[in-house]
Design an enzyme around this catalytic site. Structure first.
Site, short mmCIF file in Angstrom:
data_model
loop_
_atom_site.label_atom_id
_atom_site.label_comp_id
_atom_site.label_asym_id
_atom_site.label_seq_id
_atom_site.Cartn_x
_atom_site.Cartn_y
_atom_site.Cartn_z
N GLY A 63 0.80 -1.18 -0.01
CA GLY A 63 -0.05 0.04 0.05
C GLY A 63 0.88 1.28 0.05
N SER A 64 0.23 2.39 0.55
CA SER A 64 0.74 3.65 0.49
C SER A 64 2.17 3.96 1.10
CB SER A 64 -0.19 4.90 0.79
OG SER A 64 -1.28 4.43 0.31
#
Length: 689
Positions: free
Chosen positions: A378-379
């Site tokens: 993810g981020s």
């Protein structure tokens, strides 16, 4: 003439003496061979000389503060040595039968073939001929085929009628069969004092059997970091030639995984040599002589591990998982965390937890999951995405984009987690975790300058492929998707997504496509914390000579200095700019609620990767959506001394009743523990014995 005459006479005298010497030598050989030959043959026949090589204890392991974490415990092993492979199977069975009442031995590995071979050895010749008649034997091409058919034709009832004692005899014999010439094979390790006493009383009736001092590994702190210490076992079949070429014997025990395997040459001790000579005199008196050359324990390892911090981290993860319960996950309940020194690469702690979703069990340690399991992160990777944009001149510090949904042909709508971000620059994009800002970097790398809905925007197959290559090469500099260099025989490098199309390129920029291990994630954030220098992660700091007693001076054989693997190809100014964004994440961004007021002043990046797993069978089969919670960071932000990565896979979505912020809770507790231990230490907690 006189001179020549004298010279000739001297030569003749010399030849005469040589003749006498050779005559005496030939006479002596004749006496030895003809007159005394039978005596020597008799003495040789009555003399048995057995040389056994006994494994020495392996080297010990200590944590960075000198706490002993892997030790050796003395034990007795029952062994069998078949000198020159002269003892026949029937004789070995007889020895096994004598041993059977005196020892307990596991029979679970006794196979049906083992049982049939045992029965066949007990059969008389006429019984074996009744299994296969004379005509059948003529038609079979080899003794091997005859033997196989004999085994098959043993009645099943005879196999089933074998007693418990028979099975123990088979188990003992099975171990004896593995003995190589003049090489002690362990029948049973860690025999009890009672077993040793009973066997010792009749040892003279058990040719080839002995009781030897041995050692086994003990783990002072139980399961803490246990998997990374590794295992010891017999030499794997595929590596026999490798070890034999290096002076090992086939029955040797070797490190087969992780640190035990990685540092086998260091930990391996120098074998003791025991030479036993047995001689029978004409009066039937047996004389025994034993000569022993002492072995030496292997060298010791000093690890980078902080065992006290490791135990605390394990407890933190276990506590968080218990709070969450299985209902907070769409699949297995698990969590992983790595704590590393960014300036040295020293692994301070590395813990994992795993609890299968469909089993009514308690969670178990899964520390090796940090190097063997890979997830979409993810981020948390967005700092690498922004630095990739800087490196390729796609963006410059301060460049701004409007954070709004992006609509491309044949691609699902791409947007950020909220529609409230508006126009953001690079620092704000990290602070608020803008997906669209990262999409813009990826698209422009592929020559796609998006302006309006459903626009093709100029990218093509070649430009997209080129963008994938640039992004992955850039990410590799941080350790994402590449070998970390950790001193272990194996670690996963993650997986690349399969289909290189434009939409997936955008997902790659936000950590939703390729997968990485928790260790790779920790190395990535530690590289940024260390001003762009990627350090080789390490678990061992020193190799030391073993201490004979506690008052000896420590001798360091080898000290491993921190090793720089590479410097990322980004400027100091760009790295500093990204670090400002990572600090903003913790003070006013997506992690501010948890970290804005903590005293250790962290910088970091949050992440939530979307995951879908199939549930049910047939017509009831459907997909359940969840996310993988991640967090990376370092502290203090202005002079980093520790970096961390936390991964909690397959969490239930918040709106579905999932537990929020599990990764953040683990990271916060771990950081507080680390800085607390800098002030007060009590030492790790001993495992109950």
């Amino acid at each position: 003439m006189k001179k020549k005459s004298h010279f000739a006479m001297r030569v003749n005298i010399m030849f005469f003496f040589i003749f006498l010497l050779f005559s005496g030598l030939i006479l002596r050989l004749g006496i030895v061979q003809i007159v005394q030959g039978e005596d020597f043959e008799s003495e040789l026949a009555s003399t048995t000389n057995i040389i056994s090589r006994i494994n020495a204890p392996r080297g010990l392991m200590y944590d960075r503060y000198g706490h002993l974490v892997v030790d050796n415990t003395l034990e007795l092993s029952l062994t069998y040595t078949n000198p020159s492979r002269t003892q026949k199977p029937v004789e070995m069975i007889a020895i096994a039968r004598k041993l059977e009442p005196m020892i307990d031995i596991d029979t679970n590995r006794v196979t049906d073939r083992d049982k049939r071979e045992y029965i066949l050895l007990q059969m008389k010749e006429d019984e074996r001929y009744r299994l296969i008649n004379k005509e059948e034997r003529k038609n079979l091409e080899s003794n091997t085929l005859i033997y196989r058919l004999e085994l098959e034709r043993i009645p099943q009832q005879r196999v089933e009628d074998l007693t418990k004692a028979d099975k123990k005899i088979i188990a003992i014999y099975r171990q004896m069969q593995r003995a190589h010439m003049n090489n002690a094979q362990r029948i049973k390790r860690n025999i009890t004092e009672e077993e040793a006493h009973q066997i010792s009383e009749i040892l003279d009736q058990l040719p080839g059997i002995d009781i030897l001092r041995d050692s086994r590994r003990t783990y002072v702190y139980g399961d803490s970091f246990r998997e990374f210490f590794g295992s010891i076992n017999v030499i794997p079949k595929g590596k026999v030639d490798h070890f034999l070429s290096r002076g090992y014997e086939q029955s040797d025990l070797v490190g087969t995984s992780f640190l035990e395997a990685q540092y086998e040459d260091v930990l391996r001790g120098k074998k003791a040599v025991v030479e036993r000579t047995t001689q029978k005199t004409p009066g039937n008196t047996v004389q025994k002589k034993t000569r022993e050359i002492l072995g030496a324990r292997g060298n010791d390892l000093v690890l980078t591990l902080d065992m006290e911090l490791q135990q605390q981290l394990e407890n933190i993860i276990s506590k968080e998982m218990n709070k969450a319960g299985k209902g907070s996950f769409i699949s297995d309940r698990s969590a992983y965390a790595v704590l590393i020194e960014p300036k040295t690469g020293d692994i301070l702690a590395m813990a994992g937890y795993f609890d299968p979703a469909n089993e009514k069990t308690e969670g178990v340690s899964d520390h090796i999951g940090n190097v063997t399991k890979a997830f979409a992160m993810g981020s948390t990777v967005k700092a690498a995405s922004v630095l990739t944009g800087f490196q390729t001149n796609i963006i410059q510090p301060g460049d701004r984009f409007l954070d709004e949904p992006i609509y491309l042909p044949a691609t699902p709508v791409k947007k950020s987690w909220t529609n409230q971000l508006g126009v953001v620059n690079d620092i704000q994009a990290l602070e608020q975790s803008s997906n669209v800002y990262m999409f813009q970097i990826g698209m422009r790398l592929a020559n796609c300058y998006y302006k309006e809905k459903d626009e093709h925007c100029g990218w093509n197959t070649n430009s997209i492929r080129k963008a994938y290559s640039e992004v992955r090469n850039s990410f590799n500099q941080f350790g994402l998707g590449s070998e970390t260099g950790i001193d272990l025989p194996y670690s996963e490098t993650g997986l690349k997504g399969g289909s290189e199309v434009g939409g997936n390129l955008m997902d790659l920029m936000i950590g939703q496509y390729d997968t990485y291990t928790p260790l790779q994630l920790a190395q990535y954030i530690a590289t940024i914390a260390n001003d762009g220098y990627r350090m080789e992660p390490r678990l061992v700091r020193e190799i030391r000579a073993p201490l004979i007693n506690e008052h000896d001076r420590t001798i360091v054989i080898k000290r491993f200095e921190p090793k720089i693997l590479n410097r990322i190809e980004m400027s100091d100014a760009h790295i500093k700019r990204v670090k400002e964004g990572l600090r903003a994440v913790m003070t006013k961004g997506t992690a501010a609620k948890k970290f804005a007021k903590v005293r250790y002043n962290p910088a970091g990046k949050t992440g939530t990767a979307q995951v879908r797993i199939p549930v049910g069978e047939g017509v009831n089969r459907h997909f359940v959506e969840g996310n993988t919670q991640t967090l990376v960071g370092y502290a203090p932000y202005d002079d980093p001394e520790i970096a961390f990565a936390v991964v909690v896979p397959f969490a239930q979505l918040d709106e579905e009743g999932g537990r929020k912020g599990m990764a953040q809770n683990i990271a916060d507790d771990a950081m507080k523990t680390y800085f607390k231990l800098k002030k007060v230490r009590k030492g790790p907690t001993l495992s109950p014995q």
